[in-house]
Enzyme design. Structure first.
Site, PDB file in Angstrom:
ATOM      1  N   LYS A  11       0.834  -1.206   0.000  1.00 40.38           N
ATOM      2  CA  LYS A  11       0.000   0.000   0.000  1.00 40.38           C
ATOM      3  C   LYS A  11       0.875   1.265   0.000  1.00 40.38           C
ATOM      4  CE  LYS A  11      -3.982  -2.229   2.219  1.00 40.38           C
ATOM      5  NZ  LYS A  11      -4.976  -2.132   3.330  1.00 40.38           N
ATOM      6  N   TYR A  51     -12.479  -3.163  -3.243  1.00 38.60           N
ATOM      7  CA  TYR A  51     -13.043  -3.044  -1.899  1.00 38.60           C
ATOM      8  C   TYR A  51     -14.570  -2.994  -1.897  1.00 38.60           C
ATOM      9  CZ  TYR A  51      -8.333  -2.334  -0.015  1.00 38.60           C
ATOM     10  OH  TYR A  51      -7.016  -2.504   0.378  1.00 38.60           O
ATOM     11  N   PHE A  59     -15.387   3.342   7.310  1.00 41.71           N
ATOM     12  CA  PHE A  59     -14.021   3.605   6.851  1.00 41.71           C
ATOM     13  C   PHE A  59     -13.872   3.560   5.338  1.00 41.71           C
ATOM     14  CE2 PHE A  59     -14.341  -0.949   7.767  1.00 41.71           C
ATOM     15  CZ  PHE A  59     -13.827  -1.518   6.606  1.00 41.71           C
ATOM     16  N   ARG A  87      -1.310 -14.267   3.862  1.00 41.65           N
ATOM     17  CA  ARG A  87      -2.061 -13.672   4.966  1.00 41.65           C
ATOM     18  C   ARG A  87      -1.286 -13.840   6.271  1.00 41.65           C
ATOM     19  NH1 ARG A  87      -6.684 -10.465   3.975  1.00 41.65           N
ATOM     20  NH2 ARG A  87      -7.331 -11.041   6.074  1.00 41.65           N
ATOM     21  N   THR A  93      -5.101  -7.506  10.566  1.00 41.88           N
ATOM     22  CA  THR A  93      -5.491  -6.273   9.871  1.00 41.88           C
ATOM     23  C   THR A  93      -5.050  -5.024  10.630  1.00 41.88           C
ATOM     24  OG1 THR A  93      -7.418  -7.429   8.968  1.00 41.88           O
ATOM     25  CG2 THR A  93      -7.463  -5.025   8.904  1.00 41.88           C
ATOM     26  N   ARG A 104       2.718  -6.403   8.904  1.00 49.48           N
ATOM     27  CA  ARG A 104       1.964  -5.307   9.530  1.00 49.48           C
ATOM     28  C   ARG A 104       2.464  -5.034  10.947  1.00 49.48           C
ATOM     29  NH1 ARG A 104      -3.896  -7.310   7.231  1.00 49.48           N
ATOM     30  NH2 ARG A 104      -4.045  -5.921   5.422  1.00 49.48           N
ATOM     31  N   ASN A 114      -2.084   0.225   6.758  1.00 47.12           N
ATOM     32  CA  ASN A 114      -1.580  -1.045   7.295  1.00 47.12           C
ATOM     33  C   ASN A 114      -0.693  -1.804   6.309  1.00 47.12           C
ATOM     34  OD1 ASN A 114      -3.643  -1.826   5.657  1.00 47.12           O
ATOM     35  ND2 ASN A 114      -4.694  -3.088   7.160  1.00 47.12           N
ATOM     36  N   HIS A 117      -1.876  -5.354   1.351  1.00 43.70           N
ATOM     37  CA  HIS A 117      -3.138  -6.034   1.095  1.00 43.70           C
ATOM     38  C   HIS A 117      -2.852  -7.448   0.618  1.00 43.70           C
ATOM     39  CE1 HIS A 117      -7.098  -6.958  -0.647  1.00 43.70           C
ATOM     40  NE2 HIS A 117      -6.416  -7.447  -1.672  1.00 43.70           N
ATOM     41  N   GLU A 128      -9.443 -10.407  -7.798  1.00 43.10           N
ATOM     42  CA  GLU A 128      -8.560  -9.260  -7.636  1.00 43.10           C
ATOM     43  C   GLU A 128      -7.448  -9.238  -8.694  1.00 43.10           C
ATOM     44  OE1 GLU A 128      -7.424  -9.468  -3.487  1.00 43.10           O
ATOM     45  OE2 GLU A 128      -9.478  -9.095  -2.826  1.00 43.10           O
TER      46      GLU A 128
HETATM   47  P1  IDP Z   1      -7.738  -7.143   5.404  1.00 45.61           P
HETATM   48  O1  IDP Z   1      -6.987  -6.095   4.629  1.00 45.61           O
HETATM   49  O2  IDP Z   1      -6.901  -7.698   6.536  1.00 45.61           O
HETATM   50  O3  IDP Z   1      -8.317  -8.230   4.529  1.00 45.61           O
HETATM   51  P2  IDP Z   1     -10.427  -6.065   5.644  1.00 45.61           P
HETATM   52  O4  IDP Z   1     -11.340  -6.287   6.799  1.00 45.61           O
HETATM   53  O5  IDP Z   1     -10.747  -6.762   4.358  1.00 45.61           O
HETATM   54  O6  IDP Z   1      -8.943  -6.406   6.134  1.00 45.61           O
HETATM   55  O7  IDP Z   1     -10.384  -4.501   5.395  1.00 45.61           O
HETATM   56  C1  IDP Z   1      -9.807  -3.969   4.230  1.00 45.61           C
HETATM   57  C2  IDP Z   1      -8.960  -2.769   4.602  1.00 45.61           C
HETATM   58  O8  IDP Z   1      -9.813  -1.746   5.069  1.00 45.61           O
HETATM   59  C3  IDP Z   1      -7.964  -3.013   5.727  1.00 45.61           C
HETATM   60  O9  IDP Z   1      -6.740  -3.572   5.283  1.00 45.61           O
HETATM   61  C4  IDP Z   1      -7.776  -1.615   6.288  1.00 45.61           C
HETATM   62  O10 IDP Z   1      -6.870  -0.872   5.479  1.00 45.61           O
HETATM   63  C5  IDP Z   1      -9.159  -1.016   6.108  1.00 45.61           C
HETATM   64  N1  IDP Z   1      -9.959  -1.128   7.327  1.00 45.61           N
HETATM   65  C6  IDP Z   1     -10.642  -2.215   7.756  1.00 45.61           C
HETATM   66  N2  IDP Z   1     -11.284  -1.972   8.907  1.00 45.61           N
HETATM   67  C7  IDP Z   1     -10.998  -0.687   9.220  1.00 45.61           C
HETATM   68  C8  IDP Z   1     -11.363   0.165  10.297  1.00 45.61           C
HETATM   69  O11 IDP Z   1     -12.087  -0.214  11.225  1.00 45.61           O
HETATM   70  N3  IDP Z   1     -10.854   1.433  10.269  1.00 45.61           N
HETATM   71  C9  IDP Z   1     -10.050   1.891   9.274  1.00 45.61           C
HETATM   72  N4  IDP Z   1      -9.688   1.125   8.235  1.00 45.61           N
HETATM   73  C10 IDP Z   1     -10.150  -0.149   8.200  1.00 45.61           C
HETATM   74 MG    MG Z   2      -9.844  -8.178   3.134  1.00 41.49          MG
END
Ligand code: IDP
Ligand code: MG
Length: 134
Positions: A11, A51, A59, A87, A93, A104, A114, A117, A128
């Site tokens: 990212k 997304y 968010f 993963r 996350t 991370r 973070n 992805h 994707e």
């Molecule tokens: P992942 O990236 O670990 O698969 P997901 O739940 O799919 O996590 O969320 C996608 C992305 O959205 C996360 O990597 C993060 O950048 C962002 N995100 C998810 N939940 C939050 C939140 O509660 N606050 C801010 N950003 C979030």
């Molecule tokens: Mg995800």
């Protein structure tokens, strides 16, 4: 397990903070193979498609703005169980609780930025990869 492909993306904060080499090194050290790699911007269309499952969440708008804010590294990674392996190398996350030794955990501090992805299933990976590499 089987040879799988997954989509991974360093990212904007990961690129900006100079972690490309270290992250690719971790994937390769784990036995995964980089099949395709491209440094560039994510278009608004690609961001929304990638997304889509998060549309409407609090968010979401910030996430789209962030992922399109600067260059990223788009990658197709392959190997035995590549989806789960990526993963696990990425970590949780939320970088605040991601284990030390994970990408991370080592390079991130906040949920909004973070570092990386990774697809969450082989089905997501196929979807994707098609979004980012036609
Ligand atoms: P992942 O990236 O670990 O698969 P997901 O739940 O799919 O996590 O969320 C996608 C992305 O959205 C996360 O990597 C993060 O950048 C962002 N995100 C998810 N939940 C939050 C939140 O509660 N606050 C801010 N950003 C979030
Ligand atoms: Mg995800």
């Amino acid at each position: 397990m089987a040879i799988e492909k997954t989509y991974s993306m360093i990212k904007p904060d990961g690129v900006r903070n100079g972690h490309i080499g270290e992250i690719v090194n971790r994937f390769e050290r784990a036995g995964l193979k980089v099949e395709c790699m491209e440094l560039g911007m994510v278009s608004l269309e690609q961001a929304k498609a990638n997304y889509a499952e998060h549309e409407g969440k609090p968010f979401y708008e910030g996430l789209i703005k962030y992922i399109t804010s600067g260059p990223v590294v788009k990658m197709v990674i392959s190997g035995e169980g590549a989806v789960a392996k990526c993963r696990s190398l990425m970590g949780a996350t939320n970088p605040a609780v991601a284990a030390p030794g994970t990408i991370r955990g080592d390079f991130g501090l906040v949920m909004d930025e973070n570092v990386i992805h990774g697809s969450d299933s082989p089905e997501s990976a196929a979807r994707e990869i098609a979004i980012f590499f036609n």
